[in-house]
Design an enzyme around this catalytic site. Sequence first.
Site, mmCIF file in Angstrom:
data_model
loop_
_atom_site.group_PDB
_atom_site.id
_atom_site.type_symbol
_atom_site.label_atom_id
_atom_site.label_comp_id
_atom_site.label_asym_id
_atom_site.label_seq_id
_atom_site.Cartn_x
_atom_site.Cartn_y
_atom_site.Cartn_z
ATOM 1 N N HIS A 20 -2.184 7.656 6.760
ATOM 2 C CA HIS A 20 -1.348 8.428 6.017
ATOM 3 C C HIS A 20 -1.946 9.701 5.738
ATOM 4 C CE1 HIS A 20 2.364 6.155 5.953
ATOM 5 N NE2 HIS A 20 1.677 5.139 5.570
ATOM 6 N N CYS B 149 5.596 -0.327 7.201
ATOM 7 C CA CYS B 149 5.269 0.824 6.177
ATOM 8 C C CYS B 149 6.612 1.471 5.356
ATOM 9 C CB CYS B 149 4.990 1.893 7.335
ATOM 10 S SG CYS B 149 4.440 3.497 6.196
ATOM 11 N N LEU B 150 6.290 1.475 4.166
ATOM 12 C CA LEU B 150 7.505 2.063 3.383
ATOM 13 C C LEU B 150 8.195 3.330 3.911
ATOM 14 C CD1 LEU B 150 6.264 1.238 -0.303
ATOM 15 C CD2 LEU B 150 7.750 0.000 1.376
ATOM 16 N N HIS C 105 -4.736 1.634 7.728
ATOM 17 C CA HIS C 105 -3.200 2.194 7.809
ATOM 18 C C HIS C 105 -2.914 3.407 6.470
ATOM 19 C CE1 HIS C 105 1.430 1.434 8.155
ATOM 20 N NE2 HIS C 105 1.016 2.333 6.727
ATOM 21 N N GLU C 106 -3.493 3.045 5.471
ATOM 22 C CA GLU C 106 -3.351 4.176 4.305
ATOM 23 C C GLU C 106 -4.068 5.459 4.770
ATOM 24 O OE1 GLU C 106 -0.665 3.660 2.727
ATOM 25 O OE2 GLU C 106 -0.450 1.522 3.113
ATOM 26 N N GLN D 27 3.109 9.947 0.667
ATOM 27 C CA GLN D 27 4.539 9.271 0.879
ATOM 28 C C GLN D 27 5.560 9.617 -0.144
ATOM 29 O OE1 GLN D 27 2.510 5.339 1.847
ATOM 30 N NE2 GLN D 27 4.451 4.865 3.256
ATOM 31 N N GLY E 118 0.746 -1.086 0.063
ATOM 32 C CA GLY E 118 -0.027 -0.030 0.077
ATOM 33 C C GLY E 118 0.820 1.213 0.024
#
Length: 172
Positions: free
Chosen positions: A140, A94-95, A136-137, A51, A46
Amino acid sequence: MAILPIIEAPDQSLRTLSQPVEKVDDDLRRLMDNMLETMYTAPGIGLAAIQVGVPKRVIVMDLSHDEDGPAPRHFINPEILWTSEDLANYNEGCLSVPEHYADVERPAQCRVRYLDYEGEIREEEMDGLLATCFQHEMDHLNGILFIDHLSSLKRQIILKKLRKAQKAEATA
Ligand code: NI
């Protein structure tokens, strides 16, 4: 398509409140295509636009396994309409918080509304990994990271390690 640089914590731009998209057009579709390529390359499941430094309410995801072939998902101006009282625990990563994982508890199911790749409005019930990843996204888009769900001590340890790794990388 292009691979975009991914912003990592503790970069303060990740704290930005992302703004709604006004129009689903070819420019936005190009952004989503690039976000997906970036996500697949990382690799991750994701990615939110912030990001890659774009403060728009846009998420891409792909929860398929390699053997099934890709199944990209696009969520524009997503909203959570309902969340279940039962909770689910997942070991999240997470990236933007590379190489750190921690258990986070979130509602196990949710009902969401969003615009798809074509700009069509959709509603969907989610559970399992899909519900977790979506929440989660969504975080962000509101400037929240999964480490914000941990104790302050755990969060500080992760942030300290991230800063150390970034410093080592910068001087290498
Ligand atoms: Ni993330």
